[in-house]
Design a protein around this motif. Structure first.
Motif, PDB file in Angstrom:
ATOM      1  N   MET A 264      -5.790  -2.428  -0.874  1.00 12.33           N
ATOM      2  CA  MET A 264      -6.337  -3.666  -0.339  1.00 12.33           C
ATOM      3  C   MET A 264      -7.644  -4.025  -1.047  1.00 12.33           C
ATOM      4  O   MET A 264      -8.336  -3.171  -1.586  1.00 12.33           O
ATOM      5  CB  MET A 264      -6.586  -3.540   1.156  1.00 12.33           C
ATOM      6  CG  MET A 264      -7.505  -2.392   1.533  1.00 12.33           C
ATOM      7  SD  MET A 264      -8.573  -2.804   2.924  1.00 12.33           S
ATOM      8  CE  MET A 264      -9.725  -3.910   2.218  1.00 12.33           C
ATOM      9  N   VAL A 265      -7.922  -5.332  -1.039  1.00 14.89           N
ATOM     10  CA  VAL A 265      -9.187  -5.833  -1.558  1.00 14.89           C
ATOM     11  C   VAL A 265      -9.762  -6.747  -0.483  1.00 14.89           C
ATOM     12  O   VAL A 265      -9.057  -7.601   0.066  1.00 14.89           O
ATOM     13  CB  VAL A 265      -8.993  -6.639  -2.867  1.00 14.89           C
ATOM     14  CG1 VAL A 265     -10.341  -7.125  -3.384  1.00 14.89           C
ATOM     15  CG2 VAL A 265      -8.293  -5.820  -3.923  1.00 14.89           C
ATOM     16  N   TYR A 266     -11.022  -6.533  -0.151  1.00 15.87           N
ATOM     17  CA  TYR A 266     -11.698  -7.401   0.804  1.00 15.87           C
ATOM     18  C   TYR A 266     -12.863  -8.037   0.066  1.00 15.87           C
ATOM     19  O   TYR A 266     -13.672  -7.350  -0.561  1.00 15.87           O
ATOM     20  CB  TYR A 266     -12.204  -6.589   1.996  1.00 15.87           C
ATOM     21  CG  TYR A 266     -13.061  -7.390   2.957  1.00 15.87           C
ATOM     22  CD1 TYR A 266     -12.469  -8.203   3.924  1.00 15.87           C
ATOM     23  CD2 TYR A 266     -14.447  -7.340   2.877  1.00 15.87           C
ATOM     24  CE1 TYR A 266     -13.256  -8.943   4.800  1.00 15.87           C
ATOM     25  CE2 TYR A 266     -15.236  -8.078   3.742  1.00 15.87           C
ATOM     26  CZ  TYR A 266     -14.639  -8.880   4.703  1.00 15.87           C
ATOM     27  OH  TYR A 266     -15.412  -9.622   5.551  1.00 15.87           O
ATOM     28  N   LYS A 267     -12.916  -9.358   0.118  1.00 18.54           N
ATOM     29  CA  LYS A 267     -13.961 -10.067  -0.618  1.00 18.54           C
ATOM     30  C   LYS A 267     -14.659 -11.018   0.313  1.00 18.54           C
ATOM     31  O   LYS A 267     -14.026 -11.858   0.960  1.00 18.54           O
ATOM     32  CB  LYS A 267     -13.289 -10.883  -1.733  1.00 18.54           C
ATOM     33  CG  LYS A 267     -13.695 -10.464  -3.106  1.00 18.54           C
ATOM     34  CD  LYS A 267     -12.912 -11.240  -4.112  1.00 18.54           C
ATOM     35  CE  LYS A 267     -13.853 -12.028  -4.986  1.00 18.54           C
ATOM     36  NZ  LYS A 267     -13.139 -12.691  -6.080  1.00 18.54           N
ATOM     37  N   HIS A 268     -15.940 -10.871   0.444  1.00 22.69           N
ATOM     38  CA  HIS A 268     -16.677 -11.824   1.266  1.00 22.69           C
ATOM     39  C   HIS A 268     -18.013 -12.088   0.584  1.00 22.69           C
ATOM     40  O   HIS A 268     -18.852 -11.199   0.469  1.00 22.69           O
ATOM     41  CB  HIS A 268     -16.872 -11.272   2.685  1.00 22.69           C
ATOM     42  CG  HIS A 268     -17.547 -12.262   3.580  1.00 22.69           C
ATOM     43  ND1 HIS A 268     -17.092 -13.559   3.712  1.00 22.69           N
ATOM     44  CD2 HIS A 268     -18.625 -12.161   4.368  1.00 22.69           C
ATOM     45  CE1 HIS A 268     -17.880 -14.215   4.553  1.00 22.69           C
ATOM     46  NE2 HIS A 268     -18.826 -13.385   4.955  1.00 22.69           N
TER      47      HIS A 268
ATOM     48  N   PHE B 232      11.370  -0.907  -9.840  1.00 23.06           N
ATOM     49  CA  PHE B 232      10.211  -1.013  -8.953  1.00 23.06           C
ATOM     50  C   PHE B 232      10.198  -2.341  -8.202  1.00 23.06           C
ATOM     51  O   PHE B 232      10.826  -3.317  -8.612  1.00 23.06           O
ATOM     52  CB  PHE B 232       8.913  -0.877  -9.751  1.00 23.06           C
ATOM     53  CG  PHE B 232       8.650  -2.018 -10.697  1.00 23.06           C
ATOM     54  CD1 PHE B 232       9.160  -2.000 -11.981  1.00 23.06           C
ATOM     55  CD2 PHE B 232       7.887  -3.111 -10.300  1.00 23.06           C
ATOM     56  CE1 PHE B 232       8.919  -3.047 -12.847  1.00 23.06           C
ATOM     57  CE2 PHE B 232       7.639  -4.176 -11.167  1.00 23.06           C
ATOM     58  CZ  PHE B 232       8.170  -4.135 -12.451  1.00 23.06           C
ATOM     59  N   LEU B 233       9.473  -2.321  -7.083  1.00 21.91           N
ATOM     60  CA  LEU B 233       9.241  -3.542  -6.312  1.00 21.91           C
ATOM     61  C   LEU B 233       7.790  -3.500  -5.827  1.00 21.91           C
ATOM     62  O   LEU B 233       7.350  -2.521  -5.237  1.00 21.91           O
ATOM     63  CB  LEU B 233      10.197  -3.618  -5.113  1.00 21.91           C
ATOM     64  CG  LEU B 233      10.087  -4.901  -4.291  1.00 21.91           C
ATOM     65  CD1 LEU B 233      10.584  -6.100  -5.087  1.00 21.91           C
ATOM     66  CD2 LEU B 233      10.875  -4.784  -2.998  1.00 21.91           C
ATOM     67  N   VAL B 234       7.055  -4.558  -6.138  1.00 27.29           N
ATOM     68  CA  VAL B 234       5.649  -4.636  -5.748  1.00 27.29           C
ATOM     69  C   VAL B 234       5.449  -5.904  -4.929  1.00 27.29           C
ATOM     70  O   VAL B 234       5.997  -6.957  -5.265  1.00 27.29           O
ATOM     71  CB  VAL B 234       4.735  -4.691  -6.999  1.00 27.29           C
ATOM     72  CG1 VAL B 234       3.276  -4.743  -6.593  1.00 27.29           C
ATOM     73  CG2 VAL B 234       4.987  -3.495  -7.893  1.00 27.29           C
ATOM     74  N   ALA B 235       4.695  -5.801  -3.844  1.00 30.33           N
ATOM     75  CA  ALA B 235       4.440  -6.982  -3.009  1.00 30.33           C
ATOM     76  C   ALA B 235       2.943  -7.171  -2.846  1.00 30.33           C
ATOM     77  O   ALA B 235       2.167  -6.215  -2.826  1.00 30.33           O
ATOM     78  CB  ALA B 235       5.091  -6.809  -1.646  1.00 30.33           C
ATOM     79  N   GLU B 236       2.540  -8.452  -2.745  1.00 35.07           N
ATOM     80  CA  GLU B 236       1.135  -8.784  -2.603  1.00 35.07           C
ATOM     81  C   GLU B 236       1.019  -9.874  -1.548  1.00 35.07           C
ATOM     82  O   GLU B 236       1.769 -10.844  -1.578  1.00 35.07           O
ATOM     83  CB  GLU B 236       0.625  -9.334  -3.935  1.00 35.07           C
ATOM     84  CG  GLU B 236      -0.671  -8.739  -4.395  1.00 35.07           C
ATOM     85  CD  GLU B 236      -1.066  -9.304  -5.751  1.00 35.07           C
ATOM     86  OE1 GLU B 236      -1.045  -8.532  -6.713  1.00 35.07           O
ATOM     87  OE2 GLU B 236      -1.364 -10.508  -5.824  1.00 35.07           O
ATOM     88  N   ASN B 237       0.098  -9.715  -0.649  1.00 35.68           N
ATOM     89  CA  ASN B 237      -0.032 -10.689   0.438  1.00 35.68           C
ATOM     90  C   ASN B 237      -1.510 -10.967   0.686  1.00 35.68           C
ATOM     91  O   ASN B 237      -2.332 -10.064   0.665  1.00 35.68           O
ATOM     92  CB  ASN B 237       0.645 -10.116   1.700  1.00 35.68           C
ATOM     93  CG  ASN B 237       0.491 -11.034   2.879  1.00 35.68           C
ATOM     94  OD1 ASN B 237       0.437 -12.257   2.723  1.00 35.68           O
ATOM     95  ND2 ASN B 237       0.414 -10.463   4.066  1.00 35.68           N
ATOM     96  N   ARG B 238      -1.824 -12.255   0.917  1.00 34.45           N
ATOM     97  CA  ARG B 238      -3.183 -12.645   1.253  1.00 34.45           C
ATOM     98  C   ARG B 238      -3.199 -13.276   2.638  1.00 34.45           C
ATOM     99  O   ARG B 238      -2.992 -14.479   2.765  1.00 34.45           O
ATOM    100  CB  ARG B 238      -3.704 -13.681   0.244  1.00 34.45           C
ATOM    101  CG  ARG B 238      -4.015 -13.144  -1.100  1.00 34.45           C
ATOM    102  CD  ARG B 238      -4.270 -14.299  -2.065  1.00 34.45           C
ATOM    103  NE  ARG B 238      -4.193 -13.834  -3.428  1.00 34.45           N
ATOM    104  CZ  ARG B 238      -5.216 -13.311  -4.081  1.00 34.45           C
ATOM    105  NH1 ARG B 238      -6.385 -13.207  -3.520  1.00 34.45           N
ATOM    106  NH2 ARG B 238      -5.072 -12.894  -5.312  1.00 34.45           N
ATOM    107  N   PRO B 239      -3.462 -12.489   3.660  1.00 30.62           N
ATOM    108  CA  PRO B 239      -3.490 -13.048   5.008  1.00 30.62           C
ATOM    109  C   PRO B 239      -4.647 -14.038   5.185  1.00 30.62           C
ATOM    110  O   PRO B 239      -4.566 -14.949   5.995  1.00 30.62           O
ATOM    111  CB  PRO B 239      -3.675 -11.839   5.917  1.00 30.62           C
ATOM    112  CG  PRO B 239      -3.968 -10.691   5.050  1.00 30.62           C
ATOM    113  CD  PRO B 239      -3.697 -11.051   3.648  1.00 30.62           C
ATOM    114  N   SER B 240      -5.718 -13.864   4.436  1.00 31.03           N
ATOM    115  CA  SER B 240      -6.805 -14.835   4.449  1.00 31.03           C
ATOM    116  C   SER B 240      -7.398 -14.866   3.059  1.00 31.03           C
ATOM    117  O   SER B 240      -7.029 -14.069   2.201  1.00 31.03           O
ATOM    118  CB  SER B 240      -7.863 -14.420   5.471  1.00 31.03           C
ATOM    119  OG  SER B 240      -8.629 -13.354   4.963  1.00 31.03           O
TER     120      SER B 240
END
Lengths: 795, 155
Positions: free
Chosen positions: A536-540, A470-478
């Motif tokens: 995706m996770v959006y946190k504000h 497996f290959l998993v990627a995680e990115n936080r653009p902000s």
């Protein structure tokens, strides 16, 4: 004017005195166990002085302190409080590492907790609880104790065995993992319970959603990962002893744990002994068809049991690597209700009523041994992890030798024996936490050997080999957004051995010559699957939004592929299907979470589609006098979700509500229009918790009341029965009593307060109409002790 | 954000729409033996060397499936009828040549009611004593009703 002058003079005197006395500062950083800075930690240094709080980077500073002794306290929501006594003689730097205190659902705490950290970094719905939650909700077995979590139910087999249900799916569609290693036993069995010592679990993470990326086959509905995550402090030696008693089944349990650490070397050990008698139900007799099983003293004949568990962990830890060896063995023996065998009423000459504590036939006996080596290494910021594990599960079911159908009276009482050995190897690698995109990749391989024995054929012997990458990627653009996604490929082979009856039976109705009939044909089958997930996770501020779409799969089981004989448990004829494809599922998950200081709300709806659900279809036909059930695949849609709400009524009273609902429909096949078996009914739980605050030698006290409303389940498939709705009330309370330096953690739980007679739709005994246990009081005492360091101020 | 709430809305709608009742059979078929000339009934006695006729009335709300009969000895008292009334058993004994019948029977397609009538011959050399008969009946949807009775085979 004169007054002002005096005031200034006093002030000057005070300031100069203060300077003369020499002032020091204490400063430092507060980190979480994962080495992340913790903001908003309250720090006090004794009662008279004003405290401070940590900033965003976890820094704090307390200035102008005179020389002397101070008790520094660090408190933060979601973490365990820490106190340190220091003798201040110079400016001092103190680094604090807080341990997560994962709070219970009835007191969700929002800011900075490990719970929230784990939950808000996964695009799927995740529940995290700790051992305290288990103690507060303790039941006869672990999965029953977790039943209270939204979206989680259990299939209980009497009072001491259970298996998990996640959003209406169970058996091989749920993975139970221990420290990340898939627990391999006879999960397909209706009478199988998870072989885990519930006193040995320190943290539980539940993923309600497709998790094939990490676990490969089987994690369609989700994962229950049981973790032993607690690492003892350097140069410490301590432990705890748990005593537990339950009035309903006269259960007595004792569990003793020891943990210690030198510098890099640490060790933990635990022994648990449990013994329980037949459990009580709030009825005098159980009606089955038109026959009544009369119960002596309202006790369910032969439902007693025992458990003996032992575990040892040994570890070596430095800042760059850690290596742990987990070894544990669980043993359990528990009786089955004596008046029915599967669906058939059974008479016996055994005097079941002579004792409510003995375990007579029929009973099951299970031993599970596990050895797991976990190794983590950080090289230049890159994390490598290698897990190697071996498991041996031996399950035996004994029942009275009785002839049935064409089967003559068997020679002994060993109805079934399954020996399963599983080897697993996992390797994974993760790049730097600071990288723009976080990658983790890995490979797993697993080999299983399954041997079946006994006179009651149900499962052929087989071996299974699987491997995946497996290959998993995680990115936080902000800072508000997190994207994650991954791919995994799995391939597997299953080799099934031929099985012939040990007795002869007529070839067919026309041909009366006798033959040792083949009940499983030898086969060698290959499977593969590509699974994926994106989320995706959006946190504000107070809002968290989650979305996840995933595909997961399950390899068909040997039983589903190859059996062609009588299931001597349910007395039905089960016909396997060698043409089965892997069971696959697509699932879409959403999550909305709003966290205010006084209230919190969470809604997690889901929708799922199975292009090829493997279903044991009850036909109308008969073979050898028994109803034929054949394995087929149908298209299934599912939907539902959970709701979770909390409100703080002042500082001492908290109110909460949990709701859950699952719906499913078969879109094709013989049972088009029907739902799926063992569907948990909709339920709604209201909780009130009162936290009186510390008083004298009592601290961390709570009183809690759960009012649980469960709807009727009328969505049934053969051979189920409609189950009426019910309401039950459970009460619990707890406190920590301090006697000198010794503390005692007490918990009380009164389940089924009104002694309500009710049926649980997902219980093993539901089909024969056995109600759930009546009122029972559970008392638990945990006595933690510390041998070293001694609990006294330093120097 | 807007897209997400739209998706969420459609999901909820789909869930609600999916809840609308579809016609499906969830009612068990019925076996009637203790009325209307049903034979044998619990605790009956049947002579060996003769043929008796099993008679029962089956019914279902939609469509009957099939039925099976299973007659086995109960010399060890291991099984019990589904009937509330217990029969008096003879002492426990070992079987020598017990009578056994395991057989399946079809019901004409489309039947909601069916009067079962099956001739069963008990050989003259079969062991006498306590026997047990299981009647199993399905409907087309796969719901099964079982009924067990005890009877005696006599000289």
């Amino acid at each position: 004017m004169k007054l002002k002058a005096i005031a200034i003079a006093i002030l000057m005197l005070y300031v100069s005195l203060a300077f003369a006395q020499k002032k020091h500062t204490i400063q430092g950083t507060v980190l979480s166990a994962d080495s992340l800075p913790v903001a908003g930690v309250n720090i006090t240094a004794g009662k008279k002085l004003n405290g401070t709080t940590t900033d965003r980077s976890g820094h704090y500073s307390l200035g102008f302190l005179s020389e002397g002794k101070y008790v520094l306290s660090f408190t933060a929501m979601g973490f365990e409080k820490q106190s340190h006594t220091i003798e201040l003689t110079k400016d001092t730097l103190i680094l604090i590492m807080l341990k997560p205190r994962i709070v219970t659902l009835s007191e969700v705490e929002i800011i900075n907790s490990h719970h929230e950290f784990r939950r808000s970094n996964d695009s799927r719905p995740v529940e995290v609880v700790n051992d305290q939650f288990i103690r507060m909700n303790i039941s006869g077995s672990l999965m029953q104790s977790l039943d209270r979590l939204p979206g989680i139910n259990s299939i209980s087999i009497g009072s001491g065995q259970s298996k998990p249900v996640i959003r209406g799916l169970s058996f091989n569609q749920v993975v139970v993992a221990e420290n990340g290693i898939k627990h391999e036993s006879q999960q397909w069995g209706a009478d199988h319970g998870v072989e885990v010592d519930q006193f040995n679990v320190e943290r539980i993470e539940v993923i309600k959603g497709p998790a094939s990326l990490m676990y490969g086959s089987d994690a369609i509905a989700g994962v229950i990962d049981l973790k032993q995550s607690f690492l003892p402090e350097p140069r410490s030696l301590g432990g705890n002893i748990d005593f537990s008693g339950q009035t309903n089944n006269m259960l007595g349990a004792v569990s003793a744990g020891l943990h210690g650490r030198h510098e890099k070397l640490w060790a933990k050990a635990r022994i648990t002994l449990i013994d329980y008698a037949d459990y009580k139900v709030p009825v005098d007799s159980v009606e089955y068809f038109s026959y009544y099983f009369k119960l002596k003293d309202r006790k369910l004949r032969n439902s007693a049991g025992e458990e003996k568990n032992a575990s040892v962990s040994l570890g070596w830890v430095t800042d760059k690597m850690s290596s742990t060896l987990f070894a544990n063995n669980t043993f359990s023996k528990s009786g089955f209700f004596a008046n029915a065998h599967g669906l058939e009423i059974r008479n016996s000459s055994i005097d079941y009523d002579k004792s409510d504590r003995d375990i007579d036939l029929p009973y099951q006996q299970v031993n599970h041994f596990k050895l797991h080596s976990r190794n983590m290494l950080n090289v230049n910021g890159i994390n490598h992890q290698l897990d190697v594990a071996f498991q041996q599960n031996t399950r035996q079911e004994f029942s009275e030798a009785v002839e049935h159908g064409y089967m003559p009276k068997p020679p002994d009482s060993l109805e079934r024996r399954f020996d399963k050995a599983t080897w697993s190897v996992n390797y994974s690698v993760k790049n730097r936490e600071t990288a723009k995109v976080n990658f983790s990749g890995g490979v797993n391989a697993e080999i299983q050997q399954n041997q079946s024995a006994g006179w009651g054929f149900i499962l052929p012997s087989f071996s299974r080999k699987t491997a995946g990458a497996f290959l998993v990627a995680e990115n936080r653009p902000s800072s508000r957004l997190l994207f994650s996604g991954g791919l995994r490929f799995d391939a597997g082979n299953i080799r099934i051995e031929q099985y012939n009856d040990w007795f002869a039976s007529p070839v067919s109705a026309q041909d009366t010559t006798s033959d040792f009939k083949e009940r499983a044909s030898a086969s060698d089958l290959d499977f593969s699957h590509l699974s994926w997930s994106a989320g995706m996770v959006y946190k504000h501020q107070k809002l968290t939004l989650k979305a996840n779409l995933g595909n997961s799969f399950r390899m068909p089981l040997a039983k589903e592929l190859a059996s062609d004989g009588v299931n001597y448990h349910m007395y039905r004829f089960e016909k396997g299907n060698p043409d089965l494809k892997p069971e696959t599922a697509y699932q879409l998950d959403f999550g909305v979470e709003i966290n205010h200081s006084v209230w919190a709300f969470e809604l997690s709806p889901f929708a799922g589609y199975f292009p090829s659900f493997i279903y044991l279809n009850p036909t109308y036909q008969y073979y050898e006098g028994l109803q034929v059930f054949d394995y087929m695949q149908s298209k299934v849609i599912r939907g539902g979700g959970e709701m979770h709400f909390h409100y703080n009524l002042g500082s001492k009273i908290k109110a909460g509500a949990i709701g859950e609902y699952v719906w499913s429909r078969q879109l094709s096949g013989d049972k088009k229009g029907f739902g799926l078996p063992l569907a948990p009914p909709a339920s709604f739980l209201i909780n009130l918790t009162f936290i009186p605050g510390d008083a004298g030698s009592l601290s961390d006290s709570w009183f809690s009341a759960d009012f649980n409303m469960v709807s009727a389940q009328n969505e049934i498939v053969p051979p189920e029965k409609k189950t009426p709705g019910y309401q039950i009330i459970n009460l619990s309370a707890g406190t920590t009593l301090k006697a000198g330096k010794q503390s005692f953690i007490l918990t009380l739980r009164l389940s089924n307060l009104l002694n309500t007679r009710y049926l649980n739709h997902t219980s093993f005994y539901r089909l024969i109409g056995v109600p759930e246990p009546g009122r029972g009081l559970n008392i638990g005492i945990r006595i933690p002790f510390q041998v070293k360091p001694k609990l006294k101020p330093e120097k | 954000m807007q897209k997400l709430s739209l998706l969420l809305l459609s999901l909820l709608m789909a869930a609600v729409a999916g809840c609308t009742k579809e016609e499906k059979d969830d009612i068990y078929p019925e076996i009637k033996m203790d009325c209307c000339g049903g034979y044998p009934v619990n605790c009956d006695e049947i002579k060996r060397g003769t043929t008796f006729t099993f008679i029962a009335e089956f019914s279902d709300n939609k469509e009957l499936g099939a039925f099976s009969l299973d007659i086995h000895h109960n010399f060890d008292h291991h099984t019990h009828s589904t009937d509330p009334m217990p029969c008096e058993f003879e002492p426990v004994k070992s079987p020598v040549n017990p009578f056994r019948l395991i057989s399946e029977y079809e019901i004409p397609v489309g039947s909601k009611n069916y009067a079962a009538s099956v001739d069963i011959f008990i050989p003259a050399d079969a062991d006498t004593g306590d026997y047990h008969m299981m009647v199993r009946l399905t409907d087309k949807a796969g719901w099964q009703t079982i009924k067990g009775i005890s009877f005696k085979v006599i000289e």
